[in-house]
Design a protein around this motif. Structure first.
Motif, PDB file in Angstrom:
ATOM      1  N   SER A 124       0.788  -1.461   0.094  1.00  0.00           N
ATOM      2  CA  SER A 124       0.130  -0.400  -0.054  1.00  0.00           C
ATOM      3  C   SER A 124       0.486   1.419  -0.046  1.00  0.00           C
ATOM      4  CB  SER A 124      -1.009   0.034   1.502  1.00  0.00           C
ATOM      5  OG  SER A 124      -2.086  -0.511   1.316  1.00  0.00           O
ATOM      6  N   CYS A 125       1.854   1.282   1.164  1.00  0.00           N
ATOM      7  CA  CYS A 125       2.830   2.048   0.707  1.00  0.00           C
ATOM      8  C   CYS A 125       3.640   2.355  -0.601  1.00  0.00           C
ATOM      9  CB  CYS A 125       3.764   2.190   1.977  1.00  0.00           C
ATOM     10  SG  CYS A 125       3.286   2.455   3.156  1.00  0.00           S
ATOM     11  N   GLN A 126       3.988   1.299  -1.490  1.00  0.00           N
ATOM     12  CA  GLN A 126       4.517   1.694  -2.234  1.00  0.00           C
ATOM     13  C   GLN A 126       3.301   2.389  -3.590  1.00  0.00           C
ATOM     14  OE1 GLN A 126       5.764  -2.443  -3.032  1.00  0.00           O
ATOM     15  NE2 GLN A 126       8.137  -2.302  -2.634  1.00  0.00           N
ATOM     16  N   ASN A 127       2.460   1.615  -3.323  1.00  0.00           N
ATOM     17  CA  ASN A 127       1.227   2.718  -4.129  1.00  0.00           C
ATOM     18  C   ASN A 127       0.898   4.224  -3.693  1.00  0.00           C
ATOM     19  OD1 ASN A 127       1.144  -0.082  -5.443  1.00  0.00           O
ATOM     20  ND2 ASN A 127      -0.971  -1.040  -4.448  1.00  0.00           N
ATOM     21  N   GLU A 128       0.926   3.897  -2.906  1.00  0.00           N
ATOM     22  CA  GLU A 128       0.888   5.757  -2.627  1.00  0.00           C
ATOM     23  C   GLU A 128       2.000   6.748  -3.006  1.00  0.00           C
ATOM     24  OE1 GLU A 128      -1.161   7.655  -0.815  1.00  0.00           O
ATOM     25  OE2 GLU A 128      -2.736   5.791  -1.770  1.00  0.00           O
ATOM     26  N   ASN A 129       3.305   6.154  -2.915  1.00  0.00           N
ATOM     27  CA  ASN A 129       4.349   6.278  -3.173  1.00  0.00           C
ATOM     28  C   ASN A 129       3.893   6.529  -4.246  1.00  0.00           C
ATOM     29  OD1 ASN A 129       5.601   7.203  -0.404  1.00  0.00           O
ATOM     30  ND2 ASN A 129       6.649   5.005  -0.507  1.00  0.00           N
ATOM     31  N   GLU A 130       3.761   5.930  -5.192  1.00  0.00           N
ATOM     32  CA  GLU A 130       3.774   5.928  -6.623  1.00  0.00           C
ATOM     33  C   GLU A 130       2.387   6.620  -7.353  1.00  0.00           C
ATOM     34  OE1 GLU A 130       3.185   2.117  -8.683  1.00  0.00           O
ATOM     35  OE2 GLU A 130       5.208   0.576  -7.278  1.00  0.00           O
ATOM     36  N   LYS A 131       1.659   6.461  -6.875  1.00  0.00           N
ATOM     37  CA  LYS A 131       0.704   7.652  -7.236  1.00  0.00           C
ATOM     38  C   LYS A 131       1.370   8.916  -6.621  1.00  0.00           C
ATOM     39  CE  LYS A 131      -3.983   8.706  -5.435  1.00  0.00           C
ATOM     40  NZ  LYS A 131      -5.421   7.872  -4.964  1.00  0.00           N
ATOM     41  N   ARG A 132       1.823   9.477  -5.597  1.00  0.00           N
ATOM     42  CA  ARG A 132       2.071  11.131  -5.366  1.00  0.00           C
ATOM     43  C   ARG A 132       2.862  11.396  -6.023  1.00  0.00           C
ATOM     44  NH1 ARG A 132       4.336  10.146  -0.401  1.00  0.00           N
ATOM     45  NH2 ARG A 132       1.912   9.836   0.359  1.00  0.00           N
ATOM     46  N   LEU A 133       4.358  10.049  -6.964  1.00  0.00           N
ATOM     47  CA  LEU A 133       5.107  10.422  -7.392  1.00  0.00           C
ATOM     48  C   LEU A 133       4.892  10.969  -8.837  1.00  0.00           C
ATOM     49  CD1 LEU A 133       8.233   8.256  -6.916  1.00  0.00           C
ATOM     50  CD2 LEU A 133       7.985  10.466  -6.346  1.00  0.00           C
ATOM     51  N   ALA A 134       3.283   9.725  -9.490  1.00  0.00           N
ATOM     52  CA  ALA A 134       2.826  10.313 -10.925  1.00  0.00           C
ATOM     53  C   ALA A 134       1.910  11.532 -10.476  1.00  0.00           C
ATOM     54  CB  ALA A 134       1.664   9.590 -11.199  1.00  0.00           C
ATOM     55  N   GLU A 135       1.360  12.271  -9.201  1.00  0.00           N
ATOM     56  CA  GLU A 135       0.789  13.656  -9.229  1.00  0.00           C
ATOM     57  C   GLU A 135       1.374  14.671  -9.169  1.00  0.00           C
ATOM     58  OE1 GLU A 135      -1.586  13.043  -5.886  1.00  0.00           O
ATOM     59  OE2 GLU A 135      -2.797  12.025  -6.456  1.00  0.00           O
ATOM     60  N   ASN A 136       3.226  14.389  -8.683  1.00  0.00           N
ATOM     61  CA  ASN A 136       3.578  15.175  -8.547  1.00  0.00           C
ATOM     62  C   ASN A 136       4.247  15.462  -9.802  1.00  0.00           C
ATOM     63  OD1 ASN A 136       4.030  15.745  -5.998  1.00  0.00           O
ATOM     64  ND2 ASN A 136       5.517  14.529  -5.305  1.00  0.00           N
ATOM     65  N   ALA A 137       4.805  15.015 -10.585  1.00  0.00           N
ATOM     66  CA  ALA A 137       5.170  14.056 -11.966  1.00  0.00           C
ATOM     67  C   ALA A 137       4.384  15.807 -12.866  1.00  0.00           C
ATOM     68  CB  ALA A 137       6.185  13.511 -13.280  1.00  0.00           C
ATOM     69  N   LYS A 138       3.207  14.904 -12.984  1.00  0.00           N
ATOM     70  CA  LYS A 138       1.618  15.821 -13.667  1.00  0.00           C
ATOM     71  C   LYS A 138       1.577  17.539 -13.576  1.00  0.00           C
ATOM     72  CE  LYS A 138      -3.389  15.275 -14.983  1.00  0.00           C
ATOM     73  NZ  LYS A 138      -4.001  14.713 -14.085  1.00  0.00           N
ATOM     74  N   GLU A 139       2.243  17.760 -11.648  1.00  0.00           N
ATOM     75  CA  GLU A 139       2.134  19.334 -11.748  1.00  0.00           C
ATOM     76  C   GLU A 139       3.344  19.370 -11.989  1.00  0.00           C
ATOM     77  OE1 GLU A 139      -0.296  22.046  -9.445  1.00  0.00           O
ATOM     78  OE2 GLU A 139      -0.670  20.336  -9.941  1.00  0.00           O
ATOM     79  N   ALA A 140       4.052  19.254 -12.653  1.00  0.00           N
ATOM     80  CA  ALA A 140       5.491  19.887 -12.227  1.00  0.00           C
ATOM     81  C   ALA A 140       4.833  19.797 -14.208  1.00  0.00           C
ATOM     82  CB  ALA A 140       6.961  18.738 -12.286  1.00  0.00           C
ATOM     83  N   LYS A 141       4.938  18.679 -14.698  1.00  0.00           N
ATOM     84  CA  LYS A 141       4.701  19.171 -15.547  1.00  0.00           C
ATOM     85  C   LYS A 141       3.522  20.487 -16.671  1.00  0.00           C
ATOM     86  CE  LYS A 141       3.456  17.097 -19.717  1.00  0.00           C
ATOM     87  NZ  LYS A 141       2.955  15.255 -21.186  1.00  0.00           N
ATOM     88  N   LYS A 142       2.761  20.457 -15.662  1.00  0.00           N
ATOM     89  CA  LYS A 142       1.683  22.004 -16.266  1.00  0.00           C
ATOM     90  C   LYS A 142       2.428  22.674 -15.482  1.00  0.00           C
ATOM     91  CE  LYS A 142      -2.812  22.829 -13.599  1.00  0.00           C
ATOM     92  NZ  LYS A 142      -3.840  22.677 -12.659  1.00  0.00           N
TER      93      LYS A 142
END
Length: 203
Positions: free
Chosen positions: A17-35
């Motif tokens: 679950s922690c790994q999934n949360e981290n991956e989700k957070r990293l994906a959101e951060n990457a999306k925000e950075a791109k935006k």
């Protein structure tokens, strides 16, 4: 033994679950950075102000009108690297624009100039407001930069008109005629003056 196996399965589930949360957070951060990168690029591309005088009058104002000179210099210095730099610059431009209203040279202290300066200030304040929002509407910021440039051109052209008009020699008696048109110097209307009831009247 069953207890240990259950504990081991729970532990694996928690780690997963922690790994999934981290991956989700990293994906959101990457999306925000791109935006954010897209917003920065759009604003950086649009951030071009007309900081060169468009006529001799504006050029002369840079030499004699300190607040105008400071304002033109401020809009000419383009920020670099971050959105934060653009936000700081926008606030600085807003302050310099406000100062224009407090120090209009006597030659330009006229409604036509004051109204144009007010419109210019309003549009700069709007740009400053939009660029400081948590979700920056980069299209609106870009649009307002274009509008600010239009107002700058309009203001400089109006100053030029005033100077050109002042060079035209006035005809004899024109000063007196203009003075007569000045409503602030008019003789008060008799009907607006209160009548003293003690003054004797002819019936």
């Amino acid at each position: 033994m069953k207890y240990k196996a259950a504990l081991f399965l729970i532990l694996i589930f928690v780690i997963q679950s922690c790994q999934n949360e981290n991956e989700k957070r990293l994906a959101e951060n990457a999306k925000e950075a791109k935006k954010n990168a897209k917003i920065f690029n759009n604003i950086n591309k649009a951030w071009i102000f007309i900081d060169e005088p468009i006529n001799e009058v504006s050029e002369e104002n840079i030499k004699t009108w300190a607040e105008w000179r400071d304002f033109i210099k401020e809009i000419g210095d383009k920020p670099r690297k971050t959105i934060g730099a653009f936000q700081k610059k926008s606030t600085a431009i807003s302050k310099k624009a406000m100062a224009l209203n407090n120090s209009i040279p006597s030659q330009f202290d006229q409604p036509a100039i004051k109204s144009r300066i007010s419109v210019l200030i309003t549009k700069i304040k709007m740009m400053d407001l939009f660029i400081h929002l948590s979700q920056i509407p980069d299209d609106k910021v870009a649009f307002l930069i274009g509008e600010i440039n239009k107002e700058l051109v309009s203001l400089e052209r109006q100053m030029d008109k005033i100077v050109e008009r002042s060079k035209i020699p006035k005809e004899q008696g024109e000063e007196d005629f203009l003075r007569m048109l000045d409503t602030t110097r008019a003789i008060p209307n008799a009907s607006s003056v209160p009548i003293d009831p003690n003054i004797p009247r002819v019936e």
